[in-house]
Design a protein around this motif. Structure first.
Motif, PDB file in Angstrom:
ATOM      1  N   LYS A  48       1.003  -1.073   0.045  1.00  0.00           N
ATOM      2  CA  LYS A  48       0.120  -0.020  -0.031  1.00  0.00           C
ATOM      3  C   LYS A  48       0.870   1.185  -0.008  1.00  0.00           C
ATOM      4  O   LYS A  48       1.601   1.345   1.042  1.00  0.00           O
ATOM      5  N   ILE A  49       0.859   2.031  -1.108  1.00  0.00           N
ATOM      6  CA  ILE A  49       1.573   2.986  -1.318  1.00  0.00           C
ATOM      7  C   ILE A  49       0.799   4.426  -1.283  1.00  0.00           C
ATOM      8  O   ILE A  49      -0.206   4.486  -1.832  1.00  0.00           O
ATOM      9  N   GLY A  50       1.550   5.673  -0.684  1.00  0.00           N
ATOM     10  CA  GLY A  50       0.657   6.810  -0.588  1.00  0.00           C
ATOM     11  C   GLY A  50       1.755   7.665  -1.019  1.00  0.00           C
ATOM     12  O   GLY A  50       2.926   7.427  -1.012  1.00  0.00           O
ATOM     13  N   TYR A 161      -0.432   2.114   5.642  1.00  0.00           N
ATOM     14  CA  TYR A 161       0.388   2.203   4.566  1.00  0.00           C
ATOM     15  C   TYR A 161       1.764   1.500   4.747  1.00  0.00           C
ATOM     16  O   TYR A 161       2.597   1.693   5.842  1.00  0.00           O
ATOM     17  N   ILE A 164       5.092   5.876   2.055  1.00  0.00           N
ATOM     18  CA  ILE A 164       4.556   7.245   1.658  1.00  0.00           C
ATOM     19  C   ILE A 164       5.658   7.897   1.237  1.00  0.00           C
ATOM     20  O   ILE A 164       6.569   7.929   1.561  1.00  0.00           O
ATOM     21  N   SER A 172      -0.526   9.146  -9.189  1.00  0.00           N
ATOM     22  CA  SER A 172      -1.979   8.864  -9.570  1.00  0.00           C
ATOM     23  C   SER A 172      -2.820   9.524  -8.497  1.00  0.00           C
ATOM     24  O   SER A 172      -2.363   9.316  -7.217  1.00  0.00           O
ATOM     25  N   ARG A 174      -5.147   8.446  -6.924  1.00  0.00           N
ATOM     26  CA  ARG A 174      -5.664   7.392  -6.042  1.00  0.00           C
ATOM     27  C   ARG A 174      -4.644   7.092  -4.832  1.00  0.00           C
ATOM     28  O   ARG A 174      -5.072   6.804  -3.972  1.00  0.00           O
ATOM     29  N   VAL A 175      -3.523   7.529  -4.939  1.00  0.00           N
ATOM     30  CA  VAL A 175      -2.597   7.393  -3.923  1.00  0.00           C
ATOM     31  C   VAL A 175      -2.135   8.497  -3.436  1.00  0.00           C
ATOM     32  O   VAL A 175      -1.312   8.772  -2.452  1.00  0.00           O
ATOM     33  N   ASP A 176      -2.613   9.780  -3.673  1.00  0.00           N
ATOM     34  CA  ASP A 176      -2.300  11.176  -3.181  1.00  0.00           C
ATOM     35  C   ASP A 176      -3.096  11.228  -1.853  1.00  0.00           C
ATOM     36  O   ASP A 176      -4.286  11.444  -1.994  1.00  0.00           O
TER      37      ASP A 176
END
Length: 187
Positions: A48-50, A161, A164, A172, A174-176
């Motif tokens: 899971k990347i932010g 996460y 990050i 994207s 989506r990950v911001d």
């Protein structure tokens, strides 16, 4: 305020603050993506990347805006003095240009020297002002970055996460998670 360049947060200032994070994030991401140790079947899930925009945090967060206003008020008097000195120099230069044809050689040299001294003094004061302003801004923004880091760590722990990133070429939406961090900072 007239000295807009002195009070703007530039992308290069954000890049300077975040440059060490880029290297660390790249190393962590590289290590996590290219790990050679076998992973148990249960642990084989997507990381899971932010992403958080440091530039937006330093520009749009409530603490950053408050710090900017605070710094501007601290430096307003000096900025006004610089503007007055610049106006005085301009007026004296115009007066010299007007009077030059009728001045004696010694008086013309004396007034040229005075104008040169005034200009040198103005340039020195502008440099000192800019250095003091930058130092003060960096102090304030370092504190904001520390608060943002704490908020990011909290969000990462609460939402699970794995990593990050704070700087990237493309991201994207989506990950911001920048909006979440801004909310955590009070704005």
């Amino acid at each position: 305020m007239k000295s807009q360049t002195a009070f703007s947060v530039t992308a290069s200032a954000c890049a300077t603050i975040a440059s060490s994070r880029k290297l660390l994030a790249a190393a962590v991401l590289g290590a996590s993506l290219f790990a050679v140790a076998p992973v148990p079947a249960q642990a084989q899930q997507a990381a899971k990347i932010g992403f958080v925009s440091t530039e937006r945090i330093l520009r749009d967060s409530k603490p950053a805006q408050q710090a900017q206003a605070k710094i501007e008020s601290e430096f307003k008097k000096r900025d006004d003095e610089l503007q007055a000195l610049a106006n005085r120099l301009r007026t004296e230069a115009q007066k010299f240009d007007k009077d030059a044809p009728v001045l004696s050689e010694s008086e013309r040299i004396k007034r040229q020297r005075q104008l040169t001294d005034m200009d040198s003094d103005l340039q020195r004061k502008r440099r000192e002002f800019q250095e003091d302003f930058n130092r003060r801004r960096n102090e304030e923004f370092t504190a904001i970055i520390e608060r943002a880091d704490a908020a990011i760590k909290s969000i990462a722990e609460q939402q699970g996460y794995d990593i990050i990133l704070q700087d990237a070429v493309t991201v994207s939406p989506r990950v911001d998670i920048t909006e979440q961090v801004l909310k955590a900072l009070g704005g």
